[in-house]
Scaffold this motif. Sequence first.
Motif, PDB file in Angstrom:
ATOM      1  N   THR A  87       0.826  -1.206   0.000  1.00  0.00           N
ATOM      2  CA  THR A  87       0.000   0.000   0.000  1.00  0.00           C
ATOM      3  C   THR A  87       0.858   1.252   0.000  1.00  0.00           C
ATOM      4  O   THR A  87       0.616   2.199  -0.760  1.00  0.00           O
ATOM      5  CB  THR A  87      -0.936   0.014   1.221  1.00  0.00           C
ATOM      6  OG1 THR A  87      -1.802  -1.127   1.157  1.00  0.00           O
ATOM      7  CG2 THR A  87      -1.776   1.272   1.255  1.00  0.00           C
ATOM      8  N   MET A  88       1.892   1.285   0.845  1.00  0.00           N
ATOM      9  CA  MET A  88       2.770   2.446   0.911  1.00  0.00           C
ATOM     10  C   MET A  88       3.519   2.660  -0.402  1.00  0.00           C
ATOM     11  O   MET A  88       3.654   3.796  -0.881  1.00  0.00           O
ATOM     12  CB  MET A  88       3.778   2.288   2.062  1.00  0.00           C
ATOM     13  CG  MET A  88       3.173   2.428   3.447  1.00  0.00           C
ATOM     14  SD  MET A  88       2.426   4.050   3.753  1.00  0.00           S
ATOM     15  CE  MET A  88       0.686   3.640   3.615  1.00  0.00           C
ATOM     16  N   LEU A  89       4.005   1.605  -1.008  1.00  0.00           N
ATOM     17  CA  LEU A  89       4.730   1.731  -2.274  1.00  0.00           C
ATOM     18  C   LEU A  89       3.820   2.274  -3.372  1.00  0.00           C
ATOM     19  O   LEU A  89       4.244   3.108  -4.184  1.00  0.00           O
ATOM     20  CB  LEU A  89       5.321   0.380  -2.682  1.00  0.00           C
ATOM     21  CG  LEU A  89       6.468  -0.124  -1.812  1.00  0.00           C
ATOM     22  CD1 LEU A  89       6.827  -1.557  -2.166  1.00  0.00           C
ATOM     23  CD2 LEU A  89       7.687   0.782  -1.937  1.00  0.00           C
ATOM     24  N   LYS A  90       2.587   1.833  -3.373  1.00  0.00           N
ATOM     25  CA  LYS A  90       1.625   2.315  -4.366  1.00  0.00           C
ATOM     26  C   LYS A  90       1.320   3.798  -4.141  1.00  0.00           C
ATOM     27  O   LYS A  90       1.354   4.602  -5.077  1.00  0.00           O
ATOM     28  CB  LYS A  90       0.333   1.493  -4.281  1.00  0.00           C
ATOM     29  CG  LYS A  90      -0.738   1.872  -5.288  1.00  0.00           C
ATOM     30  CD  LYS A  90      -1.918   0.912  -5.177  1.00  0.00           C
ATOM     31  CE  LYS A  90      -2.979   1.219  -6.236  1.00  0.00           C
ATOM     32  NZ  LYS A  90      -3.632   2.527  -6.007  1.00  0.00           N
ATOM     33  N   LEU A  91       1.062   4.165  -2.885  1.00  0.00           N
ATOM     34  CA  LEU A  91       0.769   5.559  -2.574  1.00  0.00           C
ATOM     35  C   LEU A  91       1.976   6.460  -2.820  1.00  0.00           C
ATOM     36  O   LEU A  91       1.835   7.612  -3.239  1.00  0.00           O
ATOM     37  CB  LEU A  91       0.309   5.690  -1.121  1.00  0.00           C
ATOM     38  CG  LEU A  91      -1.045   5.055  -0.778  1.00  0.00           C
ATOM     39  CD1 LEU A  91      -1.327   5.183   0.715  1.00  0.00           C
ATOM     40  CD2 LEU A  91      -2.170   5.693  -1.589  1.00  0.00           C
TER      41      LEU A  91
END
Length: 284
Positions: free
Chosen positions: A162-166
């Motif tokens: 999720t963090m990498l996508k955001l």
Amino acid sequence: MRVLVTGADGQLGYDVVKKLKGLDTEHIGVDKEDFDLTNETETKEFILDYQPDEIIHCAAYTDVDQAEVEKELCYKVNVEGTRYVAEAAKELDAKMLYISTDYVFDGQGEEPFEVTDEPNPINYYGETKYQGEQEVQKSLDKYFIVRTSWVFGEHGDNFVKTMLKLGKERDEISVVADQYGSPTYTGDLAELIIEMIRTDKYGIYHATNEGFCSWFEFAKEIFNVADIDVKVRPVSSYKFETKAERPRNSKLSKVALFDNGFKKLIQYKESIRIYYKVSNDNIL
């Protein structure tokens, strides 16, 4: 030895099956397509037919917020389903390893929780996982209960992905900075689980990668490893409305693990680096 792994399509179950393949051990990984864990007859018939010597029970209802809405389903999976698996294990005289969670604790205080501390869940998911622990203990003598926290793996959704996508989509991200715990890489945990179930050192354990951090610090380390330039802003839990309350302190003491001769898992920062390297193609 013959091993049955439930929840094989989940983050941890996937990695347990993957590690077992590498060991050339007779095993089977099962999920919803194989039998309905909420159906006592289906569950027991499948397990008794396969006749495993060891059962690693990773399957669970894990949507913490939705559990507050779908309480009946959550209970059926996490409590009744676990009971069916444990009763089948008893009939076969098989070992059982049950995956539990930091959410069995209320998160009070600042010290890491010991395996001997009294559980006091503050959300329904945690309550059902604790009841699942009790079902295992009620049915079996040859059991392992492994509480873990903040898991991330190659297969399935998790905080790292999720963090990498955001981080690719935004210049600034707000992340909770007042909840503390230990990130746990499922690849590391899977190795420990397989090592553990090969022994007769039964009981309750806490198992996570080494080191404690907040979700905010976890996010910053993810972006550091991935070399993504994004501003991470620390915020209070009160800024995020969720159906389920989260414990502020999810630190788990691994004293019982070390006292029984099991090795430490590596530092969580190193586990993020390894995970990012081996999973890079799949998570970006």
